[in-house]
Scaffold this motif. Structure first.
Motif, PDB file in Angstrom:
ATOM      1  N   PRO A  53      42.493  48.627  31.047  1.00  0.00           N
ATOM      2  CA  PRO A  53      43.529  49.000  30.314  1.00  0.00           C
ATOM      3  C   PRO A  53      44.111  49.235  28.732  1.00  0.00           C
ATOM      4  CG  PRO A  53      42.656  46.512  31.413  1.00  0.00           C
ATOM      5  CD  PRO A  53      41.767  47.414  31.873  1.00  0.00           C
ATOM      6  N   LYS A  54      44.747  50.329  28.610  1.00  0.00           N
ATOM      7  CA  LYS A  54      44.808  50.722  27.282  1.00  0.00           C
ATOM      8  C   LYS A  54      45.597  49.648  26.364  1.00  0.00           C
ATOM      9  CE  LYS A  54      43.051  54.784  28.635  1.00  0.00           C
ATOM     10  NZ  LYS A  54      43.051  54.333  29.648  1.00  0.00           N
ATOM     11  N   LEU A  55      45.165  49.394  25.152  1.00  0.00           N
ATOM     12  CA  LEU A  55      46.189  48.016  24.462  1.00  0.00           C
ATOM     13  C   LEU A  55      46.707  49.598  23.446  1.00  0.00           C
ATOM     14  CD1 LEU A  55      43.058  45.932  23.656  1.00  0.00           C
ATOM     15  CD2 LEU A  55      43.967  46.021  25.768  1.00  0.00           C
ATOM     16  N   ARG A  56      48.223  48.037  22.832  1.00  0.00           N
ATOM     17  CA  ARG A  56      48.820  48.899  22.389  1.00  0.00           C
ATOM     18  C   ARG A  56      49.476  47.518  21.402  1.00  0.00           C
ATOM     19  NH1 ARG A  56      50.461  53.725  21.295  1.00  0.00           N
ATOM     20  NH2 ARG A  56      49.692  54.914  23.099  1.00  0.00           N
ATOM     21  N   TYR A 158      31.051  42.244  35.279  1.00  0.00           N
ATOM     22  CA  TYR A 158      32.192  42.280  33.914  1.00  0.00           C
ATOM     23  C   TYR A 158      33.425  43.082  34.684  1.00  0.00           C
ATOM     24  CZ  TYR A 158      29.895  38.580  31.899  1.00  0.00           C
ATOM     25  OH  TYR A 158      29.022  37.775  31.198  1.00  0.00           O
ATOM     26  N   ARG A 159      32.457  44.699  34.386  1.00  0.00           N
ATOM     27  CA  ARG A 159      33.186  46.349  34.627  1.00  0.00           C
ATOM     28  C   ARG A 159      33.912  45.896  35.648  1.00  0.00           C
ATOM     29  NH1 ARG A 159      32.379  50.205  31.130  1.00  0.00           N
ATOM     30  NH2 ARG A 159      32.092  51.407  33.149  1.00  0.00           N
ATOM     31  N   SER A 160      33.770  45.048  36.921  1.00  0.00           N
ATOM     32  CA  SER A 160      34.335  45.855  38.302  1.00  0.00           C
ATOM     33  C   SER A 160      35.880  44.216  37.844  1.00  0.00           C
ATOM     34  CB  SER A 160      33.903  44.184  38.872  1.00  0.00           C
ATOM     35  OG  SER A 160      33.692  43.295  38.897  1.00  0.00           O
ATOM     36  N   TYR A 161      35.757  44.099  36.971  1.00  0.00           N
ATOM     37  CA  TYR A 161      37.532  43.558  36.834  1.00  0.00           C
ATOM     38  C   TYR A 161      38.134  44.260  36.477  1.00  0.00           C
ATOM     39  CZ  TYR A 161      35.200  38.780  37.995  1.00  0.00           C
ATOM     40  OH  TYR A 161      34.580  37.665  38.490  1.00  0.00           O
ATOM     41  N   GLU A 162      39.680  44.244  37.000  1.00  0.00           N
ATOM     42  CA  GLU A 162      40.450  44.681  36.877  1.00  0.00           C
ATOM     43  C   GLU A 162      41.138  45.012  35.329  1.00  0.00           C
ATOM     44  OE1 GLU A 162      45.229  46.109  38.361  1.00  0.00           O
ATOM     45  OE2 GLU A 162      44.474  44.373  38.948  1.00  0.00           O
ATOM     46  N   TYR A 163      40.513  43.389  34.679  1.00  0.00           N
ATOM     47  CA  TYR A 163      41.023  43.896  33.493  1.00  0.00           C
ATOM     48  C   TYR A 163      40.553  43.291  32.474  1.00  0.00           C
ATOM     49  CZ  TYR A 163      45.842  43.504  35.310  1.00  0.00           C
ATOM     50  OH  TYR A 163      46.713  44.131  35.813  1.00  0.00           O
ATOM     51  N   ASN A 164      38.781  44.246  32.720  1.00  0.00           N
ATOM     52  CA  ASN A 164      37.938  43.875  31.354  1.00  0.00           C
ATOM     53  C   ASN A 164      37.483  45.243  31.204  1.00  0.00           C
ATOM     54  OD1 ASN A 164      34.235  44.278  31.496  1.00  0.00           O
ATOM     55  ND2 ASN A 164      34.740  43.341  30.721  1.00  0.00           N
ATOM     56  N   VAL A 165      37.458  45.564  30.023  1.00  0.00           N
ATOM     57  CA  VAL A 165      37.160  46.639  28.812  1.00  0.00           C
ATOM     58  C   VAL A 165      35.864  46.945  28.262  1.00  0.00           C
ATOM     59  CG1 VAL A 165      39.549  46.825  28.199  1.00  0.00           C
ATOM     60  CG2 VAL A 165      38.420  45.859  26.329  1.00  0.00           C
ATOM     61  N   ASN A 166      34.821  46.022  28.830  1.00  0.00           N
ATOM     62  CA  ASN A 166      33.590  46.488  28.729  1.00  0.00           C
ATOM     63  C   ASN A 166      33.476  47.553  28.298  1.00  0.00           C
ATOM     64  OD1 ASN A 166      33.642  43.413  28.576  1.00  0.00           O
ATOM     65  ND2 ASN A 166      31.689  44.135  27.067  1.00  0.00           N
TER      66      ASN A 166
END
Length: 404
Positions: A53-56, A158-166
Motif C-alpha cells: 500500500p502507498k501512504l499519503r 508478515y509480507r503475505s498480508y495485503e496491508y503489510n509494508v515491511n
C-alpha cells in the motif's frame, strides 16, 4: 526483564562463527550467512514492495500513526491485547500502524502456532484495511528452537498480508527488514513529505567478543555501525533525490543510551534532583517505572540523526512500563507502553495500568511537518485491567497465510 537465550543468528554473525553453525540454522536463515543480515531474500533500498500500500497525507494535510509495542504472546493471545488494539484503531482511525518489536514470544511450539500468534495481532489492522509494519525485538525468536521459524520466516508471513509494508532484507546491512516507509504529500504530486524509518535493534549481545564476556554490562543488543551508516547514506540519498531533507520518525525496539541520559539529565547521575533537571531541561512528560535497557555499546545512531537533522524523533518499546517522551537537543526520544496483556507489567494489582499505544498526529505545512504525540491507555477505553491472564482461541487464518 527478558531472559537471555544462549545463541542467536545475530550473535553468530557478530562472533564470526557462521561457518560452524550454518548447517544447523532453520529454513530461511542459511542465506544470512552471505552477509550480516537475517533472511533469504535481500534488496538494496529497504523500500516496501511495489505492491505494498502507498501512504499519503490526507487532503487536509494530516496523517496519523499508531505505535503498539510488545504484543508479546503466543497463539493463545490474551484477548484484551486484541481488544485494546481494536478500540485504539476504531477511536483514532490511523493511516499507519507499527508494532514496534516483540510481536510474539516463546510458547509457540509449531510453525502453525507462530502464524496464529502473528495473525491474532495483525488482524485488527488487516480487517480495517490499515497499512502496517513491524520491527523486530529481542523476544521474536524465543520460539525458534521449538517452531523452527526464525525472523526470516516470520518476515515471509508478515509480507503475505495485503496491508503489510515491511521491506525485504537490505543486502549487506545487519538485521531483519530495516525499512524506509515514505509518506506522500497531499499538496504536491510525486513528492515525499515524511519518512518512517523502521530499524531492527536485534536481540542479545553475544556471549563474548575478543575473549571478553559481558558480565556487569547490559546484555541486550544494539544497532550495528552498518545500520547507522545505511541510515546516513539513505538519508543523504533522499536529500539529493528530493532536493531537501525529508523529515521523519524512527522506530526501533531497544532504547538508545540517550533515552537514559535524557531522563537523568546526565550520564552518571541517578538522584531525584538529577531527574528533575532532566525533566525541566528536556520537557519530559510521562512515567519511568523501570530502567532503560540498551545494549552494552552506544551505537552512534543518535549522533548520526543529530548530524543529518531529518529524523525528528526516535521511539522505542522493550521496557513495558515506561511511556515518557522528551526533547533531547532537538530530537524527540520516547517510549510507547507495552500493549500486550500477556507480557509483564507493573507489580501486583496494577499490572495492567500502563497498557496502551502511542499516537502520532502529523500535519503537513509546506516543506515542514508538525508532530504531536500522546498515549492512549486501556484504562480509558473500558478494558478489564484485572491482573490475570485471559487467553483467547486463535483467530482463523486466511488461505494465503495457511499456505505460506
Amino acid at each position: 526483564m527478558p531472559e537471555r537465550l544462549p545463541i542467536t543468528r545475530r550473535t553468530v554473525l557478530t562472533a564470526g562463527a557462521v561457518g560452524a553453525l550454518s548447517a544447523a540454522l532453520p529454513l530461511g536463515a542459511a542465506a544470512a550467512t552471505a552477509s550480516p543480515l537475517s533472511g533469504a531474500a535481500a534488496s538494496s533500498s529497504g523500500s516496501p514492495s511495489r505492491n505494498a500500500p502507498k501512504l499519503r497525507f490526507r487532503a487536509d494535510g494530516t496523517f496519523k500513526v499508531v505505535q503498539f509495542n510488545d504484543t508479546q504472546d503466543d497463539e493463545l493471545t490474551d484477548r484484551r491485547t486484541v481488544e485494546l488494539m481494536e478500540k485504539v484503531l476504531d477511536q483514532e482511525k490511523p493511516d499507519f500502524v507499527v508494532i514496534n518489536g516483540d510481536v510474539i514470544t516463546g510458547g509457540c511450539e509449531t510453525r502453525l502456532a507462530v502464524k496464529q500468534a502473528i495473525n491474532n495481532v495483525v488482524q485488527p489492522m488487516e480487517s480495517r484495511k490499515i497499512p502496517w509494519a513491524v520491527t523486530y525485538g529481542n523476544h521474536d525468536e524465543d520460539s525458534l528452537p521449538q517452531s523452527g521459524v526464525d525472523e526470516a520466516g516470520m518476515l515471509k508471513i508478515y509480507r503475505s498480508y495485503e496491508y503489510n509494508v515491511n521491506a525485504e532484507n537490505t543486502r549487506g546491512v545487519t538485521g531483519t527488514s530495516n525499512t524506509i516507509v515514505s509518506i506522500g504529500s497531499a499538496a504536491k504530486k510525486n513528492r515525499d513529505a515524511f519518512t518512517l524509518w523502521l530499524m531492527d535493534s536485534g536481540r542479545y549481545a553475544p556471549g563474548e567478543i575478543n575473549g571478553q564476556d559481558f558480565a556487569g554490562y547490559p546484555t541486550w543488543d544494539w544497532l550495528r555501525m552498518d545500520q547507522v551508516a545505511w541510515y546516513r547514506e539513505q538519508s543523504q540519498r533522499l536529500e539529493q533525490h528530493r532536493g531537501r531533507k525529508v523529515p521523519g520518525l524512527m522506530f526501533l525496539h531497544i532504547a538508545l543510551w540517550e533515552h537514559r541520559f535524557m531522563w537523568w539529565g546526565g550520564v552518571d547521575t541517578r538522584t531525584a534532583a538529577d531527574a528533575a533537571r532532566g525533566k525541566a531541561r528536556h520537557g519530559i512528560v510521562g512515567e519511568r517505572n523501570e530502567d532503560e535497557c540498551p545494549g552494552p555499546f552506544n551505537s552512534g545512531m543518535y549522533n548520526a540523526i543529530l548530524e543529518r537533522g531529518d529524523v525528528k524523533g526516535v521511539f522505542v518499546g522493550h521496557d513495558h512500563i515506561n511511556d515518557y517522551v522528551g526533547d533531547y537537543y532537538g530530537v524527540m526520544l520516547g517510549y510507547a507502553p507495552g500493549t500486550g496483556f500477556g507480557a509483564y507489567g507493573l507489580s501486583g494489582a496494577e499490572r495492567n495500568r500502563m497498557r496502551g499505544g502511542r499516537v502520532f498526529e502529523l500535519t503537513e505545512s509546506g516543506d515542514d511537518v508538525a508532530i504531536a504525540t500522546r498515549v492512549v491507555y486501556a484504562r480509558d477505553l473500558g478494558i478489564d485491567l484485572t491482573a490475570n491472564d485471559q487467553p483467547m482461541e486463535p483467530l482463523p487464518l486466511a488461505p494465503r497465510q495457511e499456505q505460506v
